[in-house]
Design an enzyme around this catalytic site. Structure first.
Site, short mmCIF file in Angstrom:
data_model
loop_
_atom_site.label_atom_id
_atom_site.label_comp_id
_atom_site.label_asym_id
_atom_site.label_seq_id
_atom_site.Cartn_x
_atom_site.Cartn_y
_atom_site.Cartn_z
N GLY A 67 42.03 -32.18 -40.49
CA GLY A 67 42.25 -31.58 -41.80
C GLY A 67 42.44 -32.62 -42.89
N CYS A 68 43.21 -33.65 -42.59
CA CYS A 68 43.50 -34.68 -43.59
C CYS A 68 42.27 -35.51 -43.90
CB CYS A 68 44.64 -35.57 -43.12
SG CYS A 68 46.17 -34.64 -42.90
#
Length: 152
Positions: A45-46
């Site tokens: 996600g990051c």
């Protein structure tokens, strides 16, 4: 209690991905800012979030805004992450979590993960939008919209 819309960004200091000293006083109040807190370098996600900010970085720059990513990762982790994904914006290491605490960024997922929150400020350093969502790629269009509203 964390920062709210209408609050001014407080002063903070940190090390950037190159190990240089960053002082918010040198940038806050001079241009619109997108300050985003994220859980961890090199997680799916990051990475998606950072690459989305990278891919639209010129759009932010064209509007006179700067993007700053903050997590509790080390300077060396940030350096590797920034180089690997060719991130053109500032990454700050908040390894003592002082900045996160200063902003009042909540922890996500039952307090197990650091939160994912984006703050957009006007050129005076006043918060115009706060977006709190674990949906990583949703932050970029929200931040860009908020910046576009500020400069139009």
């Amino acid at each position: 209690m964390g920062l709210k819309v209408g609050d001014t960004i407080p002063n903070f200091k940190a090390k950037d991905a190159n190990g240089n000293d960053f002082d918010s006083q040198n940038i806050v109040g001079k241009k619109p800012l997108v300050i985003y807190f994220y859980p961890k370098d090199n997680t799916p996600g990051c990475t998606a979030e950072a690459c989305s900010f990278r891919d639209q970085y010129e759009d932010f720059k064209d509007l006179g805004a700067e993007v700053i990513g903050i997590s509790s990762d080390s300077v060396s982790s940030h350096q590797q992450f920034s180089e690997q994904y060719k991130l053109p914006f500032i990454l700050l290491s908040d390894n003592d979590k002082k900045i996160k605490t200063l902003f009042g960024v909540p922890s996500g997922l039952f307090g197990l993960l650091p939160g994912r929150v984006t703050y957009v400020t006007d050129k005076n350093g006043v918060i115009q939008m706060i977006f709190d969502s674990m949906l990583a790629t949703k932050h970029i269009p929200k931040a860009l919209q908020a910046i576009q509203k500020l400069v139009s």
